[in-house]
Design an enzyme around this catalytic site. Structure first.
Site, PDB file in Angstrom:
ATOM      1  N   ASP A 160       3.736   3.342   1.077  1.00 20.11           N
ATOM      2  CA  ASP A 160       4.238   2.178   1.821  1.00 20.11           C
ATOM      3  C   ASP A 160       3.811   0.864   1.161  1.00 20.11           C
ATOM      4  O   ASP A 160       4.549  -0.131   1.206  1.00 20.11           O
ATOM      5  CB  ASP A 160       3.839   2.214   3.308  1.00 20.11           C
ATOM      6  CG  ASP A 160       2.342   2.304   3.551  1.00 20.11           C
ATOM      7  OD1 ASP A 160       1.571   2.434   2.575  1.00 20.11           O
ATOM      8  OD2 ASP A 160       1.934   2.245   4.734  1.00 20.11           O
ATOM      9  N   HIS A 212       6.309  -1.823  -0.124  1.00 21.90           N
ATOM     10  CA  HIS A 212       6.125  -3.203   0.337  1.00 21.90           C
ATOM     11  C   HIS A 212       6.217  -4.173  -0.838  1.00 21.90           C
ATOM     12  O   HIS A 212       6.980  -5.144  -0.803  1.00 21.90           O
ATOM     13  CB  HIS A 212       4.764  -3.323   1.038  1.00 21.90           C
ATOM     14  CG  HIS A 212       4.362  -4.721   1.409  1.00 21.90           C
ATOM     15  ND1 HIS A 212       4.309  -5.160   2.720  1.00 21.90           N
ATOM     16  CD2 HIS A 212       3.997  -5.793   0.644  1.00 21.90           C
ATOM     17  CE1 HIS A 212       3.931  -6.426   2.744  1.00 21.90           C
ATOM     18  NE2 HIS A 212       3.720  -6.840   1.486  1.00 21.90           N
ATOM     19  N   GLU A 213       5.438  -3.920  -1.878  1.00 23.57           N
ATOM     20  CA  GLU A 213       5.380  -4.872  -3.001  1.00 23.57           C
ATOM     21  C   GLU A 213       6.722  -4.958  -3.720  1.00 23.57           C
ATOM     22  O   GLU A 213       7.187  -6.049  -4.045  1.00 23.57           O
ATOM     23  CB  GLU A 213       4.269  -4.480  -3.978  1.00 23.57           C
ATOM     24  CG  GLU A 213       2.867  -4.462  -3.379  1.00 23.57           C
ATOM     25  CD  GLU A 213       2.484  -5.750  -2.678  1.00 23.57           C
ATOM     26  OE1 GLU A 213       3.068  -6.804  -2.980  1.00 23.57           O
ATOM     27  OE2 GLU A 213       1.606  -5.699  -1.798  1.00 23.57           O
ATOM     28  N   HIS A 268       9.276  -7.097  -2.132  1.00 24.46           N
ATOM     29  CA  HIS A 268       9.190  -8.526  -2.456  1.00 24.46           C
ATOM     30  C   HIS A 268      10.156  -8.854  -3.599  1.00 24.46           C
ATOM     31  O   HIS A 268      10.705  -9.958  -3.673  1.00 24.46           O
ATOM     32  CB  HIS A 268       7.771  -8.912  -2.865  1.00 24.46           C
ATOM     33  CG  HIS A 268       6.842  -9.111  -1.701  1.00 24.46           C
ATOM     34  ND1 HIS A 268       7.145  -9.909  -0.615  1.00 24.46           N
ATOM     35  CD2 HIS A 268       5.600  -8.618  -1.454  1.00 24.46           C
ATOM     36  CE1 HIS A 268       6.141  -9.895   0.240  1.00 24.46           C
ATOM     37  NE2 HIS A 268       5.190  -9.118  -0.242  1.00 24.46           N
ATOM     38  N   TYR A 322       7.898 -18.593   0.325  1.00 28.69           N
ATOM     39  CA  TYR A 322       6.670 -17.896   0.693  1.00 28.69           C
ATOM     40  C   TYR A 322       5.670 -18.803   1.390  1.00 28.69           C
ATOM     41  O   TYR A 322       4.543 -18.984   0.928  1.00 28.69           O
ATOM     42  CB  TYR A 322       6.057 -17.258  -0.550  1.00 28.69           C
ATOM     43  CG  TYR A 322       5.161 -16.086  -0.239  1.00 28.69           C
ATOM     44  CD1 TYR A 322       5.664 -14.951   0.368  1.00 28.69           C
ATOM     45  CD2 TYR A 322       3.812 -16.127  -0.538  1.00 28.69           C
ATOM     46  CE1 TYR A 322       4.851 -13.881   0.660  1.00 28.69           C
ATOM     47  CE2 TYR A 322       2.987 -15.059  -0.251  1.00 28.69           C
ATOM     48  CZ  TYR A 322       3.517 -13.942   0.357  1.00 28.69           C
ATOM     49  OH  TYR A 322       2.699 -12.879   0.643  1.00 28.69           O
ATOM     50  N   GLU A 335       7.121 -11.355   4.270  1.00 31.07           N
ATOM     51  CA  GLU A 335       6.133 -10.290   4.462  1.00 31.07           C
ATOM     52  C   GLU A 335       6.636  -9.221   5.432  1.00 31.07           C
ATOM     53  O   GLU A 335       6.418  -8.023   5.225  1.00 31.07           O
ATOM     54  CB  GLU A 335       4.825 -10.880   4.990  1.00 31.07           C
ATOM     55  CG  GLU A 335       3.931 -11.448   3.907  1.00 31.07           C
ATOM     56  CD  GLU A 335       3.531 -10.383   2.907  1.00 31.07           C
ATOM     57  OE1 GLU A 335       3.191  -9.263   3.318  1.00 31.07           O
ATOM     58  OE2 GLU A 335       3.591 -10.664   1.705  1.00 31.07           O
ATOM     59  N   GLU A 377       8.432   5.123   3.651  1.00 32.90           N
ATOM     60  CA  GLU A 377       7.497   6.170   4.060  1.00 32.90           C
ATOM     61  C   GLU A 377       8.207   7.205   4.939  1.00 32.90           C
ATOM     62  O   GLU A 377       8.074   8.416   4.731  1.00 32.90           O
ATOM     63  CB  GLU A 377       6.330   5.513   4.804  1.00 32.90           C
ATOM     64  CG  GLU A 377       5.113   6.381   4.967  1.00 32.90           C
ATOM     65  CD  GLU A 377       3.950   5.607   5.598  1.00 32.90           C
ATOM     66  OE1 GLU A 377       3.336   4.791   4.891  1.00 32.90           O
ATOM     67  OE2 GLU A 377       3.669   5.820   6.787  1.00 32.90           O
ATOM     68  N   ASP A 404       4.095   6.701   9.532  1.00 36.44           N
ATOM     69  CA  ASP A 404       3.817   6.014  10.796  1.00 36.44           C
ATOM     70  C   ASP A 404       4.053   4.521  10.598  1.00 36.44           C
ATOM     71  O   ASP A 404       4.597   4.116   9.574  1.00 36.44           O
ATOM     72  CB  ASP A 404       2.381   6.307  11.256  1.00 36.44           C
ATOM     73  CG  ASP A 404       1.360   5.828  10.233  1.00 36.44           C
ATOM     74  OD1 ASP A 404       1.719   5.034   9.339  1.00 36.44           O
ATOM     75  OD2 ASP A 404       0.189   6.252  10.328  1.00 36.44           O
ATOM     76  N   GLU A 459      -2.354   2.930   5.357  1.00 34.03           N
ATOM     77  CA  GLU A 459      -3.353   3.777   6.026  1.00 34.03           C
ATOM     78  C   GLU A 459      -3.836   4.949   5.182  1.00 34.03           C
ATOM     79  O   GLU A 459      -4.899   5.505   5.440  1.00 34.03           O
ATOM     80  CB  GLU A 459      -2.799   4.280   7.374  1.00 34.03           C
ATOM     81  CG  GLU A 459      -1.729   5.367   7.256  1.00 34.03           C
ATOM     82  CD  GLU A 459      -0.367   4.865   6.825  1.00 34.03           C
ATOM     83  OE1 GLU A 459      -0.203   3.648   6.656  1.00 34.03           O
ATOM     84  OE2 GLU A 459       0.541   5.695   6.629  1.00 34.03           O
ATOM     85  N   THR A 483      -9.033   3.124   4.709  1.00 31.53           N
ATOM     86  CA  THR A 483      -9.372   3.998   5.833  1.00 31.53           C
ATOM     87  C   THR A 483     -10.648   3.550   6.528  1.00 31.53           C
ATOM     88  O   THR A 483     -11.586   3.101   5.871  1.00 31.53           O
ATOM     89  CB  THR A 483      -9.558   5.450   5.343  1.00 31.53           C
ATOM     90  OG1 THR A 483     -10.439   5.428   4.208  1.00 31.53           O
ATOM     91  CG2 THR A 483      -8.238   6.067   4.935  1.00 31.53           C
ATOM     92  N   ASP A 521      -3.605 -18.916   4.157  1.00 32.47           N
ATOM     93  CA  ASP A 521      -2.656 -17.842   3.821  1.00 32.47           C
ATOM     94  C   ASP A 521      -1.211 -18.356   3.878  1.00 32.47           C
ATOM     95  O   ASP A 521      -0.337 -17.722   4.471  1.00 32.47           O
ATOM     96  CB  ASP A 521      -2.875 -16.648   4.772  1.00 32.47           C
ATOM     97  CG  ASP A 521      -2.054 -15.429   4.397  1.00 32.47           C
ATOM     98  OD1 ASP A 521      -1.753 -15.253   3.200  1.00 32.47           O
ATOM     99  OD2 ASP A 521      -1.725 -14.656   5.315  1.00 32.47           O
ATOM    100  N   HIS A 571       0.878 -13.362   6.256  1.00 32.31           N
ATOM    101  CA  HIS A 571       0.578 -11.957   6.538  1.00 32.31           C
ATOM    102  C   HIS A 571       0.344 -11.738   8.031  1.00 32.31           C
ATOM    103  O   HIS A 571       0.824 -10.766   8.604  1.00 32.31           O
ATOM    104  CB  HIS A 571      -0.643 -11.501   5.734  1.00 32.31           C
ATOM    105  CG  HIS A 571      -0.393 -11.466   4.267  1.00 32.31           C
ATOM    106  ND1 HIS A 571      -0.588 -12.564   3.466  1.00 32.31           N
ATOM    107  CD2 HIS A 571       0.079 -10.487   3.459  1.00 32.31           C
ATOM    108  CE1 HIS A 571      -0.263 -12.243   2.215  1.00 32.31           C
ATOM    109  NE2 HIS A 571       0.143 -10.994   2.185  1.00 32.31           N
TER     110      HIS A 571
HETATM  111 ZN   LIG Z   1       3.366  -8.772   0.803  1.00 32.69          ZN
END
Ligand SMILES: [Zn+2]
Length: 548
Positions: free
Chosen positions: A363, A367-368, A371, A382, A391, A402, A416, A421, A425, A453, A458
């Site tokens: 995941d 995600h990356e 982008h 951004y 994001e 996933e 999930d 995850e 952990t 940020d 995020h």
């Molecule tokens: Zn990101």
């Protein structure tokens, strides 16, 4: 260096940095109008405005394409111009059905007051780029003047120039008054060895196949089977080489590729990284018919081992830790860096989490690379709400990927709504089903309004993540108490398509959450009809998270 898209803000690294959320801040902002017209009266107004701006040469058609999913629909992309110079980020997407306008989304910059006469000649700009790149610019490559809107509210006149070496292409943005290079984008690299399939174990112990090539007696992580080139480089802990590459000072070459002397790979990190960039490419193609990040098969280049765990010491800077150990990021133009994680026994606070190699999280890789999809489609800016949407789209697509490959469940390598995850952990770094677990907002009224940020990109992503989760799974938002009838897990593909269509085809670059509501509802209507279950689910979901 370009703005890096961090997986998480560095503020939670290793120690909890003190201070409560900053209060409301007044920020200087570029003046712009955000357009989200879907009703009859709004469409009439904006149709007139758009047509007038076209007549006045303030908007020019970039391209018009027929809808790949809905016969009769056409998408027109218009770009903003000021005194004949293109305005970067000023664009409008107009959807028509048999000539009648269905939706208009976009951003138009106002208050541009700029002398568009460059101080530098074309020859001077070419000389600046030639000095930087070591390549002579030929007559077939004329620098383009563009206006860059700045956060301060001002605008900068720049030249955009491409230069190619044997290894790669770099795109330079040069201030047309001062000659300063303000942005460098790195393009594709090519080579021609033989395709082979290798096998290896991933970081989490699973068996994987990876598409590699044989090259002068060894095997390298270069995928020649899929339409685009997919490369996985092993930086072998040479962080300065990685930084020089990201800064455009050097090119990565064939000897930088992750390699193995046989087709049974021994290092699990490039096995995971290389397999997962291939999986991400395949998801976008199989689910959405998209050909790579730019829909034109741009190369994807992954970097593993940017640092070594054994090099971590008390003197390692928090920036290096935050960027290259407990992080993964997309650096633009198809380049993704997968962080090293932390040695056993090291934790991040406040949740006391351990970090495995980021390459092992499907995941996170999804995600990356998403982008990159955003970079080449909506180009969501951004910062602030558009940054949170950027994001959110990456979290949503990373999660969709996933679910595409893994069985549903809460265990390792199961699908999930947590992010990362499998490597961070316990629990991952964000949750779309229960954002409050990590102190992130599940409702618009709880959004972060400070400046850190990039304006909480995020943190505030989870407002969109929660809407996506509720639109599929249904349930009740913890803050509003409002419940949603989701489309159901058997129909999750519908919501993936709604969000994909909304974010890649209808979304303007400077959107707010309110615009995101409008474009996703429009996408649901386009795909499944007004009054359909997906339209109802996505509408209820946004209402439940306080976005109206
Ligand atoms: Zn990101």
């Amino acid at each position: 260096m370009r703005v890096l898209k961090l997986l998480l803000p560095t503020a939670i690294l290793l120690s909890l940095v003190g201070g409560g959320p900053a209060g409301h801040q007044v920020r200087a902002q570029t003046r712009f109008r955000s357009i989200a017209a879907t009703t009859f009266s709004d469409l009439r107004t904006w149709d007139t405005t758009v047509d007038r701006m076209k007549r006045d040469d303030l908007l020019r058609a970039r391209r018009t394409v027929d809808d790949p999913m809905l016969p009769g629909r056409t998408h027109e992309r218009l770009e903003q111009f000021y005194q004949g110079v293109r305005v970067f980020g000023g664009d409008i997407a107009r959807q028509t059905d048999g000539g009648l306008t269905v939706s208009i989304f976009g951003t138009v910059y106002d208050g541009i007051d700029l002398d568009v006469r460059p101080a530098l000649s074309i020859e001077e700009v070419e000389a600046i780029v030639e000095r930087r790149s070591g390549v002579a610019i030929g007559p077939g490559r004329v620098p383009e003047l563009v206006i860059l809107p700045e956060d301060s509210g001002g605008h900068r006149l720049t030249y955009r120039v491409k230069a190619f070496t044997l290894q790669e292409g770099i795109e330079y943005f040069v201030d047309a008054k001062s000659g300063a290079i303000v942005l460098e984008l790195i393009g594709a690299e090519r080579q021609a060895p033989t395709a082979t399939i290798a096998r290896g174990q991933g970081v989490l112990g699973d068996d994987k196949k990876m598409s590699v090539s044989s090259q002068s007696g060894t095997f390298v992580a270069s995928d020649m089977l899929r339409p685009p080139a997919l490369f996985t480089y092993d930086a072998r802990g040479d962080v300065n080489r990685v930084l020089n590459f990201l800064n455009g000072r050097i090119a990565l070459v064939a000897s930088d590729l992750a390699s193995n002397s046989s087709t049974t790979w021994s290092d699990p990190v490039p096995v995971d990284g290389h397999a997962y960039i291939g999986d991400t490419y395949d998801y976008y193609y199989k689910r959405h018919g998209r050909r790579g990040l730019d829909n034109n098969n741009i190369a994807i280049r992954a970097i593993v081992h940017p640092v070594r765990r054994s090099d971590l010491s008390p003197s390692t800077s928090t920036e290096i830790i935050g960027l290259f150990y407990v992080n993964a990021f997309y650096a633009g133009d198809g380049v993704i860096v997968m962080g090293e994680g932390l040695p056993p026994g090291f934790f991040t606070l406040p949740f006391r989490q351990s970090w495995n190699f980021l390459a092992a999280a499907l995941d996170v890789i999804g995600h990356e690379l998403s982008h990159g999809v955003t970079e080449f489609s909506s180009n969501l800016i951004y910062r602030n709400e558009s940054g949170a949407l950027n994001e959110a789209f990456s979290d949503i697509m990373g999660t969709a990927i996933e679910f595409f490959y893994q069985p549903v469940g809460g265990g390792v390598m199961q699908a999930d709504y947590a992010i990362g995850e499998d490597v961070v952990t316990p629990g991952g770094i964000r949750s779309m089903s229960n954002p409050g677990m990590f102190g992130d907002p599940d409702h618009y009224s709880r959004r972060f309004t400070g400046t850190s940020d990039n304006g909480g990109v995020h943190t505030n992503a989870t407002i969109g993540g929660q809407a996506y989760y509720l639109a599929i799974e249904g349930g009740t938002n913890r803050t509003s108490g409002l419940s949603v009838q989701g489309v159901g897990t058997a129909n999750r593909e519908q919501m993936e398509k709604v969000f994909y269509r909304a974010f890649t085809q209808l979304m303007p670059s400077n959107a707010t959450y309110s615009v995101a509501r409008a474009v996703t509802i429009q996408a649901a209507r386009d795909l499944y009809g007004a009054g359909s279950a997906p339209e109802r689910a996505v509408t209820q979901a946004w209402t439940a998270v306080g976005v109206n």
